[in-house]
Design an enzyme around this catalytic site. Structure first.
Site, PDB file in Angstrom:
ATOM      1  CE  LYS A  71      -3.654   1.850   2.852  1.00 51.78           C
ATOM      2  NZ  LYS A  71      -4.575   1.818   3.783  1.00 51.78           N
ATOM      3  CB  SER A 146      -7.679   3.891   3.159  1.00 51.74           C
ATOM      4  OG  SER A 146      -6.954   3.313   4.197  1.00 51.74           O
ATOM      5  CB  SER A 170      -8.063   0.832   5.983  1.00 52.30           C
ATOM      6  OG  SER A 170      -8.738   2.043   6.422  1.00 52.30           O
TER       7      SER A 170
END
Lengths: 483, 397
Positions: A71, A146, A170
């Site tokens: 990420k 996210s 997330s």
């Protein structure tokens, strides 16, 4: 193959194939030297200890050759790390996050950085400055957030595993919406050094994978003490390799029924019930638990997280790295540079949270908001501690609904925030939590089943998860467009 | 109308640790080229995290103990949030409501000109924080930032507003300086920026219990500057009041060249620092056992040593203070006395006029201090010690 007949290519194939360990090969040859060099005198120096140590290093690469996506809020040296934000467009960190170093040492291959909501603030990946990621199961829908890019990448077979971050859900929420496994470890289980901080007391890094065993394998590499992170546990992680196949006979699972009463999609409730029934069939004991303060978890989270974020994001000021606004004229000074840089560089959701957080910490409001929220936070933790006297894990749906359409909630931040109702408690309490695939809706959208465990007891979650996964009718489902 | 002066001092002491407060960068930055003592942590790079320097905590506790403070069992760090180019993270890691040491005092001789004698000056607290970088606004549309100093451990000693004159401030400062230097926690050099003093000054009618409006005076870079600035500021405030005005609460900078304080009102918008506990650092527990261990490490400080030299060796107050002035000087002097006491023949030679005796003893002192002492200093101390021996007949008390 007889040892005497070993060739370079033969050894390479045997070690890579796992038939032989590097240590076994090394030990064989060292023994041969010991047995023969008295007569031959071919060696002036024999590196027994060093050679065995090096062979052990080679063997200790449990992710050798495994591609992993990371990420974009996690630092990768020399590689753009943008946090999904314009304010870090093109920023290349001069160092690797601890988790990245560990993955590389374990032989993993980083294939890329994944898209996310800006600075991990969001539940849909629609707040990325680089455009939204789409759900592989339905391209007009959100993948969650996210860590939307990380979840979509695994679901679409772009990588066998990714690492994401979870501050209010997330990892787990996008895992649920994309039909993959997502694990948020206990706070302190995995080092945060090199993670662009959103909320320091809530953030954790964890794996997204297709199977529970994979999540365990990746967690094993990520976890462990780190002298660079004062909040990381100094206890070494347990051996997670011996958990499988997962046996749930006698494992007690608690359900906070009251929390499920309102606002949960009927198909999600059905899938949740079906998963509990499957575990029950395998010998788990399901009962009710009471978590009376869980109803305050979302408001507490939306005070504490933005407050910490408002401070963590102060460093993005255009002085040393990232975007710096161009100023016109010599009259403009540092203050104006700050204001313009941050106005230009941050998106609307980030600005919203910085303002909320600054307000919650400001003189006259600090006690009423931030301190008060922190106190309620410990009440939520007390509820879970009491529950864990009677059960080994608490079960809930991961999200109240399956994936909604892109654009559907973008203008209603509160509606967006309320979707976190089942995930934020694990962050506020620091407890480990996992989201497991639990089937699809009629519209073929994934549903997630969540378990929350005792501190540092990821093992129980993985064990139960594996039991659910085995023989589950949905375990072979793949997104039709990306199968 | 007779006015009484009320002064409180905030002293920032850079701690003499090997590394910075929250990272492993070397803390000795003075001689380094700009931006060469940096790492992701003290640069405030995205993703970096602080880790506590244990020695800095110990130095602060030792200082607190030397100042007769209470060391609470629990202490923590807090974030002090404000934007400035020399503050890398946009917040400074400091301590707000649970500092390392509280409620201490220092004894000064007092300002006899005001009829004040020996008494205690309260120490409100001693806490630990990180220093900031340096920011140089060059005008002409650019400024420079040097990160070397960012993250160096900084100990802050806050006094109670118990001083009543510039002279008392001078005594307090001198004593505090001597203590940190004796402890070895800081080199205490004001010119190098290791030892910085800000003052809070106000005046009030004699007999009043209410504090007058105070100003903060900064930018005093020597003990002399502190004395002069305080003297000036007290006079300035009195003149303001006697002219019918009121003292404005503000920050004023001491301008050395003009010998005046000048309002720095541009820095004045009251900052809301939005203090909250630092989530990246766990709170610390310093148990009574550890405090006792540290207390046992406290040396005898200058005033006590000087008093001992005066009592045992009949040295004058002036001479004793000089010899006790620094820990190394006092140690060398005592080593010299040891060398002399161990070599009665050399003493006898000296008394009977043989010059070489002094050099011989100097050699002994160099040997005993493992070559640390400077030869000229050692020789001088030997000669003083020998003279003392000669006049008193013995070095025994």
């Amino acid at each position: 193959m007889a040892p005497g007949a070993w060739t370079v290519t033969g050894i390479r194939a045997a070690v890579a194939g796992g038939d032989l360990s590097a240590r076994e090969v090394c030990a064989h040859y060292l023994d041969r030297i010991a047995a023969t060099d008295g007569r031959l005198h071919a060696f002036t120096t024999v590196l027994r200890e060093a050679a065995l140590a090096r062979a052990d290093e080679v063997d200790a690469r449990p992710l050798l050759g495994v591609p992993i996506a990371v990420k974009d809020v996690i630092c990768t040296r020399g590689v753009p790390t943008t946090a999904g934000s314009r304010i870090l467009a093109g920023y290349r960190p001069p160092y690797d996050a601890t988790v990245v170093s560990r993955l590389l040492d374990a032989g993993a291959v980083i294939v890329g950085k994944t898209n996310c909501d800006e600075f991990a603030m969001g539940s849909s990946t629609e707040h990325s400055a680089y455009g939204p990621t789409r759900n592989p199961w339905a391209l007009d829908r959100i993948p969650g957030g996210s860590s939307g890019g990380a979840a979509a990448a695994v679901a679409a077979g772009q990588a066998p595993a990714s690492i994401g971050t979870d501050t209010g859900g997330s990892i787990r929420q996008p895992a649920a919406l994309c039909g993959v496994v997502g694990l948020k470890p206990t706070y302190g289980r995995v080092s945060r050094y090199g993670l662009l901080a959103f909320a320091s007391s809530l953030d954790q890094i964890g794996p997204l994978t297709w199977t529970v065993a994979d999540a365990a394998a990746v967690l094993q590499v990520l976890a462990g003490p780190d002298p660079r992170d004062a909040t990381a546990s100094t206890e070494p992680p347990p051996d997670l390799s011996r958990l499988f196949p997962g046996n749930v006979r006698g494992t007690r699972i608690g359900v906070p029924r009251v929390a499920l009463a309102d606002g949960v999609d009927p198909e999600v409730l059905d899938a949740f019930g079906a998963a509990l029934a499957m575990l029950s069939d395998r010998g788990a004991e399901v009962c009710d638990v009471d978590l009376p303060h869980m109803q305050y978890a979302v408001p507490v989270y939306y005070l504490v997280a933005p407050a910490e974020a408002s401070s963590n994001l102060a460093r993005y000021d255009g002085v040393r790295y990232g975007h710096r606004a161009k100023l016109d004229g010599a009259a403009a000074g540092v203050s104006e540079m700050y204001a313009r840089t941050r106005s230009e560089g941050f998106g609307a959701e980030v600005k919203r949270r910085i303002m909320l957080g600054t307000y919650a910490l400001s003189a006259g409001y600090y006690d009423a908001y931030y301190v008060h929220a922190q106190r309620v936070r410990s009440l939520i933790r007390n509820d879970f501690d009491r529950a864990f006297a009677a059960v080994d894990a608490v079960a809930m749906p991961t999200t109240p609904t399956p994936a909604f359409r892109i654009g559907e909630r973008i203008d209603d931040p509160l509606a967006m925030y309320l979707g976190d109702v089942f995930t934020v408690s694990a962050n506020l309490t620091g407890l480990p939590a996992i989201s497991l695939p639990a089937g699809l809706t009629q519209a073929r959208l994934p549903i997630g089943f969540q378990l929350v465990g005792r501190p540092f007891d990821e093992a129980t979650l993985l064990r139960i998860g594996d039991a659910l996964e085995r023989d589950a009718p949905w375990s072979d489902e793949r997104p039709p467009a990306f199968a | 109308m007779q006015y009484e002066t009320v002064i409180g001092l905030e002293v920032h002491v850079q701690l003499h640790t090997r590394s910075k407060m929250f990272c492993g960068c070397p803390a000795d930055y003075q001689a380094a080229e700009p931006n060469t003592r940096t790492c992701p942590v003290c640069l405030g790079l995205p993703g970096a995290l602080p880790v506590i320097n244990r020695r800095a905590v110990e130095y602060t506790v030792l200082t607190g103990l030397a100042l007769n403070c209470r060391i609470p069992e629990f202490t923590k760090f807090d974030r002090k949030n404000y934007p400035y180019p020399d503050l890398m993270k946009g917040y400074q890691i400091s301590q707000y409501d649970l500092p390392l040491a509280l409620d201490g005092f220092l004894e000064i001789d007092g300002d006899t000109q005001l009829g004040l004698g020996r008494r205690r000056i309260g120490v409100e607290r001693v806490h630990l924080e990180e220093d900031v970088g340096s920011y140089d606004d060059r005008g002409e549309g650019y400024s420079l930032v040097d990160v070397n100093r960012s993250g160096v451990p900084l100990m802050e000693v806050v006094s109670k507003p118990d001083m009543r004159s510039a002279e008392e401030a001078r005594q307090y400062l001198t004593l505090l300086h001597s203590i940190v230097q004796y402890l070895g926690v800081s080199t205490g050099n004001m010119q190098d920026g290791n030892f910085r003093c800000d003052a809070n000054v106000s005046i009030r009618p004699v007999g009043s219990q209410i504090l007058g409006t105070r100003t903060e005076v900064k930018n005093m870079n020597s003990f002399r500057a502190v004395y002069q600035a305080l003297e000036y500021e007290v006079v300035r405030q009195r003149e303001v009041i006697e002219d019918g005005g009121a003292v404005v609460q503000e920050t004023r900078g001491w301008i050395e060249e003009r010998e005046v304080t000048v309002s720095q009102r541009s820095k004045e918008y009251a900052h809301d620092y939005r203090y909250f506990p630092e989530p990246d650092l766990p709170p610390l527990r310093i148990g009574p056992e550890r405090v006792a261990e540290l207390a046992a490490e406290l040396p005898e400080f200058a005033p006590q040593r000087s008093a001992r030299f005066q009592a045992d060796l009949a040295l004058s107050g002036y001479d004793a203070d000089l010899l006790a002035g620094s820990r190394s000087m006092a140690n060398y002097f005592e080593t010299t006395l040891t060398a002399i006491a161990a070599n009665p023949k050399a003493v006898a030679d000296y008394i009977s006029g043989k010059d070489t005796a002094a050099r011989f003893l100097m050699g002994q002192v160099m040997r005993l201090t493992k070559g640390q002492a400077q030869p000229e200093l050692a020789l001088r101390l030997v000669q003083e010690g020998l003279e003392l021996q000669k006049t008193r007949g013995s070095l025994e008390p």
